[in-house]
Design a protein around this motif. Structure first.
Motif, PDB file in Angstrom:
ATOM      1  N   GLY A   1      66.335  -8.437  82.669  1.00 37.33           N
ATOM      2  CA  GLY A   1      67.444  -7.497  82.747  1.00 37.33           C
ATOM      3  C   GLY A   1      67.597  -6.996  84.181  1.00 37.33           C
ATOM      4  O   GLY A   1      66.829  -7.374  85.090  1.00 37.33           O
ATOM      5  N   ASP A   2      68.593  -6.135  84.394  1.00 40.97           N
ATOM      6  CA  ASP A   2      68.898  -5.663  85.755  1.00 40.97           C
ATOM      7  C   ASP A   2      68.063  -4.421  86.048  1.00 40.97           C
ATOM      8  O   ASP A   2      68.434  -3.311  85.669  1.00 40.97           O
ATOM      9  N   ARG A   3      66.922  -4.611  86.697  1.00 40.45           N
ATOM     10  CA  ARG A   3      66.063  -3.455  86.987  1.00 40.45           C
ATOM     11  C   ARG A   3      65.322  -3.654  88.305  1.00 40.45           C
ATOM     12  O   ARG A   3      65.261  -4.750  88.845  1.00 40.45           O
ATOM     13  N   LYS A   4      64.750  -2.556  88.797  1.00 43.96           N
ATOM     14  CA  LYS A   4      64.001  -2.599  90.053  1.00 43.96           C
ATOM     15  C   LYS A   4      62.692  -3.364  89.847  1.00 43.96           C
ATOM     16  O   LYS A   4      62.197  -3.475  88.727  1.00 43.96           O
ATOM     17  N   GLY A   5      62.159  -3.833  90.938  1.00 47.84           N
ATOM     18  CA  GLY A   5      60.778  -4.326  90.926  1.00 47.84           C
ATOM     19  C   GLY A   5      60.555  -5.647  90.236  1.00 47.84           C
ATOM     20  O   GLY A   5      59.428  -6.033  89.944  1.00 47.84           O
ATOM     21  N   VAL A   6      61.657  -6.371  89.952  1.00 41.50           N
ATOM     22  CA  VAL A   6      61.471  -7.711  89.352  1.00 41.50           C
ATOM     23  C   VAL A   6      62.335  -8.742  90.079  1.00 41.50           C
ATOM     24  O   VAL A   6      63.234  -8.378  90.807  1.00 41.50           O
TER      25      VAL A   6
ATOM     26  N   LYS B   1      60.447  -0.381 107.273  1.00 44.64           N
ATOM     27  CA  LYS B   1      60.764   0.615 106.249  1.00 44.64           C
ATOM     28  C   LYS B   1      60.994  -0.140 104.943  1.00 44.64           C
ATOM     29  O   LYS B   1      61.949  -0.888 104.809  1.00 44.64           O
ATOM     30  N   VAL B   2      60.058   0.056 104.020  1.00 43.72           N
ATOM     31  CA  VAL B   2      60.056  -0.755 102.792  1.00 43.72           C
ATOM     32  C   VAL B   2      60.401   0.117 101.591  1.00 43.72           C
ATOM     33  O   VAL B   2      59.873   1.217 101.437  1.00 43.72           O
ATOM     34  N   VAL B   3      61.292  -0.378 100.748  1.00 46.83           N
ATOM     35  CA  VAL B   3      61.654   0.317  99.503  1.00 46.83           C
ATOM     36  C   VAL B   3      60.685  -0.066  98.395  1.00 46.83           C
ATOM     37  O   VAL B   3      60.219   0.766  97.625  1.00 46.83           O
ATOM     38  N   GLU B   4      60.423  -1.379  98.319  1.00 45.65           N
ATOM     39  CA  GLU B   4      59.522  -1.881  97.276  1.00 45.65           C
ATOM     40  C   GLU B   4      58.992  -3.243  97.683  1.00 45.65           C
ATOM     41  O   GLU B   4      59.606  -3.937  98.499  1.00 45.65           O
ATOM     42  N   HIS B   5      57.826  -3.565  97.171  1.00 46.15           N
ATOM     43  CA  HIS B   5      57.320  -4.935  97.302  1.00 46.15           C
ATOM     44  C   HIS B   5      56.649  -5.274  95.976  1.00 46.15           C
ATOM     45  O   HIS B   5      56.063  -4.395  95.315  1.00 46.15           O
TER      46      HIS B   5
ATOM     47  N   GLN C   1      65.071 -21.957  95.496  1.00 50.15           N
ATOM     48  CA  GLN C   1      63.666 -21.717  95.180  1.00 50.15           C
ATOM     49  C   GLN C   1      63.508 -21.070  93.791  1.00 50.15           C
ATOM     50  O   GLN C   1      62.401 -20.693  93.401  1.00 50.15           O
ATOM     51  N   MET C   2      64.625 -20.993  93.060  1.00 45.78           N
ATOM     52  CA  MET C   2      64.633 -20.290  91.765  1.00 45.78           C
ATOM     53  C   MET C   2      63.486 -20.750  90.867  1.00 45.78           C
ATOM     54  O   MET C   2      63.219 -21.955  90.767  1.00 45.78           O
ATOM     55  N   GLY C   3      62.804 -19.779  90.243  1.00 44.82           N
ATOM     56  CA  GLY C   3      61.731 -20.108  89.299  1.00 44.82           C
ATOM     57  C   GLY C   3      60.341 -20.076  89.912  1.00 44.82           C
ATOM     58  O   GLY C   3      59.345 -20.148  89.201  1.00 44.82           O
ATOM     59  N   ARG C   4      60.266 -19.953  91.241  1.00 44.26           N
ATOM     60  CA  ARG C   4      58.962 -20.054  91.922  1.00 44.26           C
ATOM     61  C   ARG C   4      58.294 -18.695  92.035  1.00 44.26           C
ATOM     62  O   ARG C   4      58.952 -17.692  92.348  1.00 44.26           O
ATOM     63  N   LEU C   5      56.992 -18.646  91.822  1.00 43.23           N
ATOM     64  CA  LEU C   5      56.221 -17.420  92.067  1.00 43.23           C
ATOM     65  C   LEU C   5      56.439 -16.981  93.506  1.00 43.23           C
ATOM     66  O   LEU C   5      56.236 -17.785  94.444  1.00 43.23           O
ATOM     67  N   THR C   6      56.885 -15.747  93.688  1.00 47.98           N
ATOM     68  CA  THR C   6      57.293 -15.290  95.024  1.00 47.98           C
ATOM     69  C   THR C   6      56.914 -13.831  95.217  1.00 47.98           C
ATOM     70  O   THR C   6      57.026 -13.028  94.272  1.00 47.98           O
ATOM     71  N   TYR C   7      56.494 -13.515  96.438  1.00 54.78           N
ATOM     72  CA  TYR C   7      56.241 -12.112  96.777  1.00 54.78           C
ATOM     73  C   TYR C   7      57.491 -11.564  97.477  1.00 54.78           C
ATOM     74  O   TYR C   7      57.967 -12.144  98.448  1.00 54.78           O
ATOM     75  N   PHE C   8      57.998 -10.453  96.968  1.00 55.22           N
ATOM     76  CA  PHE C   8      59.225  -9.852  97.478  1.00 55.22           C
ATOM     77  C   PHE C   8      58.924  -8.635  98.334  1.00 55.22           C
ATOM     78  O   PHE C   8      58.103  -7.779  97.959  1.00 55.22           O
ATOM     79  N   VAL C   9      59.594  -8.584  99.480  1.00 59.19           N
ATOM     80  CA  VAL C   9      59.542  -7.402 100.345  1.00 59.19           C
ATOM     81  C   VAL C   9      60.982  -6.948 100.560  1.00 59.19           C
ATOM     82  O   VAL C   9      61.808  -7.707 101.070  1.00 59.19           O
TER      83      VAL C   9
END
Ligand SMILES: C[S@@+](CC[C@H](N)C(=O)[O-])C[C@H]1O[C@@H](n2cnc3c(N)ncnc32)[C@H](O)[C@@H]1O
Ligand SMILES: Nc1nc2[nH]cc(C(=O)O)c2c(=O)[nH]1
Ligand code: SF4
Ligand SMILES: [Mg+2]
Length: 210
Positions: free
Chosen positions: A205-210, A2-6, A16-24
């Motif tokens: 800023g503090d937002r979804k999807g980033v 059950k996924v909210v966003e990717h 790992q801060m700063g690295r291109l990453t895919y979020f699930v």
């Protein structure tokens, strides 16, 4: 799952801060931290899609770094299967988990970085930590304390003294709390930890999807 966003972004937290990453981001969480910045993902009903592990692997494609988060990712029934597939595909995967869920289900792999929270008093969830989880952390992993105030800081310092763990320790301020205050306290107390912000909030800023 059950996924909210990717989404594809820059890893904003941890080593790992700063690295291109895919979020699930999985839907549902068993805790309710007072300062949670992801209130839109805490219920199963927050899911916007139901995806198979095969579908998730296709979506992630050839991105080499993945962050499996939530909500609480280990709340997902196919969490272990997803983690195993990511590890087998050679992807570096950060598992952002809240410390209350049993880590024995996490596949043992050098490709999986367990990022376990220890919830401090300001969260209201400090009694939910599963101490036995500490045994699953090694030098590839990280133990994260999100700090709102001096009480949290002293709680974290005491926790580390009472539960020494050979892993990377991260102190991160609750969004909006001064990084400078935290840094000065760490220096004054000579704590062997990393003080890290949430980079994505600095960028977008503090937002979804980033
Ligand atoms: C949204 S949580 C999801 C993963 C898991 N439920 C957990 O709490 O570790 C991901 C990370 O964001 C941190 N976090 C949540 N709200 C925050 C806030 N307002 N300020 C700083 N960090 C926050 C959590 O402590 C956790 O380390
Ligand atoms: N860019 C970005 N990095 C992150 N690292 C951990 C996150 C999380 O919500 O678990 C997160 C997030 O939400 N965004
Ligand atoms: S455990 Fe994580 S997702 Fe759940 S309420 Fe706390 S910060 Fe939010
Ligand atoms: Mg986040």
């Amino acid at each position: 799952m059950k996924v909210v966003e990717h989404f594809l972004s820059i890893q904003g937290e941890g080593l790992q801060m700063g690295r291109l990453t895919y979020f699930v981001r999985g839907a549902g969480c068993n805790l309710r931290c007072s300062w949670c910045d992801t209130g839109y993902a805490l219920s199963d009903s927050d899911a916007t899609m139901d995806l198979s592990v095969d579908e998730l692997m296709d979506i992630i494609g050839d991105v080499g770094s993945v962050c499996f988060t939530g909500g609480e990712p280990l709340h997902q029934k196919d969490a272990a299967e997803f983690l195993q597939r990511l590890a087998d595909a050679g992807k570096t995967t950060v598992l952002e988990t809240n410390g209350s869920m049993d880590l024995s289900v996490v596949p043992s792999s050098p490709n999986i970085i367990i990022s376990m929270d220890v919830k401090c008093p300001s969260s209201g969830m400090q009694d939910r930590v599963r101490i036995s989880n500490l045994a699953y952390l090694s030098r590839k992993d990280q133990l994260k304390f999100v700090i709102a105030d001096r009480t949290d800081l002293e709680y974290a310092e005491t926790f580390l003294r009472e539960h020494p763990v050979d892993t990377n320790v991260i102190f991160s301020p609750v969004g909006g709390v001064s990084l400078g205050m935290l840094a000065e306290e760490v220096v004054d107390r000579k704590l062997d930890v990393r003080v890290l912000p949430q980079l994505h909030k600095i960028i977008w800023g503090d937002r979804k999807g980033v």
